[in-house]
Design a protein around this motif. Structure first.
Motif, short mmCIF file in Angstrom:
data_model
loop_
_atom_site.label_atom_id
_atom_site.label_comp_id
_atom_site.label_asym_id
_atom_site.label_seq_id
_atom_site.Cartn_x
_atom_site.Cartn_y
_atom_site.Cartn_z
N VAL A 153 0.84 -1.21 0.00
CA VAL A 153 0.00 0.00 0.00
C VAL A 153 0.88 1.25 0.00
N ARG A 154 0.50 2.21 -0.84
CA ARG A 154 1.21 3.48 -0.91
C ARG A 154 0.67 4.41 0.18
N LEU A 155 1.44 4.54 1.23
CA LEU A 155 0.97 5.28 2.40
C LEU A 155 0.84 6.78 2.12
N SER A 156 1.64 7.31 1.22
CA SER A 156 1.57 8.74 0.91
C SER A 156 0.21 9.11 0.32
N LYS A 157 -0.32 8.22 -0.54
CA LYS A 157 -1.63 8.49 -1.12
C LYS A 157 -2.74 8.34 -0.09
N PHE A 158 -2.54 7.41 0.84
CA PHE A 158 -3.56 7.24 1.88
C PHE A 158 -3.60 8.47 2.78
N ASP A 159 -2.44 9.03 3.13
CA ASP A 159 -2.40 10.21 3.99
C ASP A 159 -3.00 11.44 3.30
N SER A 160 -2.75 11.58 2.00
CA SER A 160 -3.23 12.78 1.30
C SER A 160 -4.65 12.64 0.77
N GLU A 161 -4.97 11.47 0.15
CA GLU A 161 -6.28 11.29 -0.48
C GLU A 161 -7.20 10.36 0.29
N ARG A 162 -6.66 9.64 1.27
CA ARG A 162 -7.40 8.61 2.02
C ARG A 162 -7.89 7.50 1.10
N SER A 163 -7.20 7.27 -0.02
CA SER A 163 -7.52 6.15 -0.89
C SER A 163 -6.40 5.12 -0.76
N ILE A 164 -6.79 3.85 -0.74
CA ILE A 164 -5.82 2.77 -0.59
C ILE A 164 -5.42 2.32 -1.99
N SER A 165 -4.22 2.73 -2.42
CA SER A 165 -3.72 2.42 -3.75
C SER A 165 -2.54 1.46 -3.62
N PHE A 166 -2.53 0.39 -4.45
CA PHE A 166 -1.49 -0.63 -4.29
C PHE A 166 -1.36 -1.49 -5.53
N ILE A 167 -0.18 -2.07 -5.70
CA ILE A 167 0.05 -3.13 -6.70
C ILE A 167 -0.05 -4.45 -5.94
N PRO A 168 -1.07 -5.25 -6.21
CA PRO A 168 -1.35 -6.40 -5.33
C PRO A 168 -0.37 -7.55 -5.51
N PRO A 169 -0.02 -8.25 -4.43
CA PRO A 169 0.71 -9.52 -4.56
C PRO A 169 -0.17 -10.55 -5.27
N ASP A 170 0.44 -11.56 -5.81
CA ASP A 170 -0.33 -12.61 -6.48
C ASP A 170 -0.79 -13.63 -5.44
N GLY A 171 -2.08 -14.00 -5.50
CA GLY A 171 -2.62 -14.96 -4.54
C GLY A 171 -3.26 -14.29 -3.34
N GLU A 172 -3.21 -14.98 -2.19
CA GLU A 172 -3.89 -14.49 -0.99
C GLU A 172 -2.95 -13.68 -0.11
N TYR A 173 -3.46 -12.59 0.48
CA TYR A 173 -2.68 -11.74 1.36
C TYR A 173 -3.63 -10.89 2.20
N GLU A 174 -3.10 -10.35 3.28
CA GLU A 174 -3.88 -9.47 4.16
C GLU A 174 -3.55 -8.02 3.81
N LEU A 175 -4.53 -7.30 3.27
CA LEU A 175 -4.30 -5.93 2.82
C LEU A 175 -4.18 -4.96 3.99
N MET A 176 -5.05 -5.09 4.97
CA MET A 176 -5.02 -4.15 6.11
C MET A 176 -5.69 -4.74 7.34
N ARG A 177 -5.33 -4.17 8.49
CA ARG A 177 -6.00 -4.44 9.76
C ARG A 177 -6.47 -3.11 10.32
N TYR A 178 -7.57 -3.14 11.04
CA TYR A 178 -8.09 -1.89 11.60
C TYR A 178 -8.84 -2.18 12.90
N ARG A 179 -9.13 -1.10 13.62
CA ARG A 179 -9.85 -1.21 14.89
C ARG A 179 -10.78 -0.02 15.03
N THR A 180 -11.99 -0.27 15.47
CA THR A 180 -12.95 0.81 15.66
C THR A 180 -13.73 0.59 16.96
#
Length: 434
Positions: A251-278
């Motif tokens: 995940v490109r953190l700079s874009k998330f901080d500025s635009e709050r959009s999660i932009s990324f080049i995905p790995p092939d297969g299964e992976y965990e994109l993010m964790r969060y807590r609310t």
């Protein structure tokens, strides 16, 4: 950083041993065996200091992985490495067991040579490792393949190789949440939070870029200030406030901080994109209403009502309610409207199981508990009633607003990608005091 890495079986026998620094001797192996594995009392702390040597360990079934160091290292980084090592071994040969480790010890040493260099973690991405380490050993590569591997290991995109092709481009996204609750007998929420994960499976050709958006409160507020349409205003009511989150390295953190959009080049297969807590505006799938009445000193009457608090069109599954009973219980008579209930003396609890339950419904169970006379003057502590369940929505209220795929080099667009989104909410520690 890491002086040595040892893998033990449940007897304390060393299955894998790799020493990276001269300050770690063979006596470190015996010290961990005696003081941790064969300790008289169970060692609860994952970090043990013995003779100015620190042992960081994790346990998988009956296998111990221990990282040893004499330096003042970052403990979080060491544990992150150990967990990553477990993931890599699981990806290569499945369950981490003594038999599998013995059968694949050559492979494990090869992996350690690639993952750790003089005790410093290097590339630990399974996708990258599988390009040049296989079950049979290292592949014989052509010069072109070797240059691709070198650029992948040393370049910015170490989690995905080039030249991946699929007949059908598919993207699976799972929002997996665990809701935790502690409620008073009167129905007051004492503490509640949701821990969530976004897990993806991507089967995409080429080197695509993905954009993922959710109903994060900050995003909705920005849209509202910018004069967005009425739809944004409506969705603002359903926005969620994420307290903290962590991302996969893609995940490109700079874009998330500025635009709050999660932009990324995905790995092939299964992976965990993010964790969060609310912790705010959580949808509590079930409400447990307990009523416990003491009839003298030899009898208890218990009545528990559960109410589902979600849309009637949805179905909850794998529902289990555990009602604790006193230690001096001699017999239990149970009547339940729905499902099956059974008293388990070994667990000191009445276990009530319901296969399915629709939203906005309620069900109840009644029990008469007979008690043996006892000389203990202490009153029964009344442990909380716990509940397990699975629901087809996100209790935090998280919604996927969009999921887009861009690939400029190959001839496919976002509309050609088949996308699947699924929400699963499960109970964490879901308790109600009685």
């Amino acid at each position: 950083m890491i002086g040595g890495l040892f893998i033990y079986n449940h007897k304390g026998e060393v299955l894998i041993s790799r020493v990276y620094r001269d300050d770690i001797g063979r006596n470190a192996v015996d010290a961990f065996r005696v003081n941790v594995i064969h300790a008289r009392q169970q060692v609860r702390s994952p970090v043990t200091n013995i003779a100015r040597t620190s042992f960081f360990h994790v346990k998988r079934s009956n296998i111990w992985l221990a990282a040893v160091t004499k330096q003042n290292v970052n403990a979080a980084m060491v544990f992150e490495f150990l967990y990553k090592m477990c993931d890599v071994m699981t990806a290569y040969f499945g369950k981490i067991s003594e038999e599998n480790i013995k059968n694949n010890f050559v492979l494990i040493y090869e992996l350690l040579d690639e993952i750790l260099d003089f005790g410093y973690p290097q590339n630990s991405e399974t996708g990258a490792l599988k390009t040049f380490i296989t079950q049979q050993g290292i592949k014989g590569q052509t010069k072109e393949e070797q240059s691709q591997i070198t650029s992948q290991v040393t370049g910015q995109i170490g989690w995905r190789r080039e030249g991946i092709k699929y007949r059908r481009n598919e993207l699976f996204l799972d929002v997996l949440e665990s809701v935790n609750l502690l409620m008073s007998p009167q129905g007051q929420v004492l503490s509640a939070h949701v821990s969530g994960r976004v897990v993806m499976k991507s089967y995409l050709s080429g080197m695509p870029e993905c954009k993922f958006g959710m109903n994060d409160k900050i995003v909705i507020d920005k849209q509202g200030k910018g004069g967005a349409s009425d739809d944004a205003g409506k969705s603002g009511k359903q926005s969620i406030a994420i307290d903290d989150c962590t991302f996969h390295q893609c995940v490109r953190l700079s874009k998330f901080d500025s635009e709050r959009s999660i932009s990324f080049i995905p790995p092939d297969g299964e992976y965990e994109l993010m964790r969060y807590r609310t912790t705010k505006d959580i949808i509590l799938p079930f409400r447990v209403i307990p009523l416990v009445r003491e009839v003298g000193r030899t009898k208890l009457e218990v009545k528990v009502v559960i109410k589902s608090n979600f849309k009637p069109s949805l179905l909850a599954q794998k529902i289990e309610v555990r009602i604790p009973t006193p230690l001096n219980t001699s017999g239990v008579q149970v009547i339940c409207m729905k499902g099956k209930a059974k008293y388990k003396a070994s667990e000191n609890a009445i276990v009530w199981k319901i296969k399915r339950m629709a939203g906005m419904k309620e069900s109840q169970i009644s029990a008469e508990i007979e008690l043996l006379p006892t000389n203990d003057k202490k009153k029964w502590a009344r442990p909380p009633i716990s509940m397990n369940f699975e629901v087809p929505f996100a209790p935090s209220g998280l919604k996927v607003r969009y999921l887009k795929v861009f690939e400029s080099k190959l001839n496919y667009s976002d509309h050609d990608v088949i996308k699947w989104v699924r929400y699963i909410g499960r109970s964490g520690i879901y308790e109600t005091r009685c």
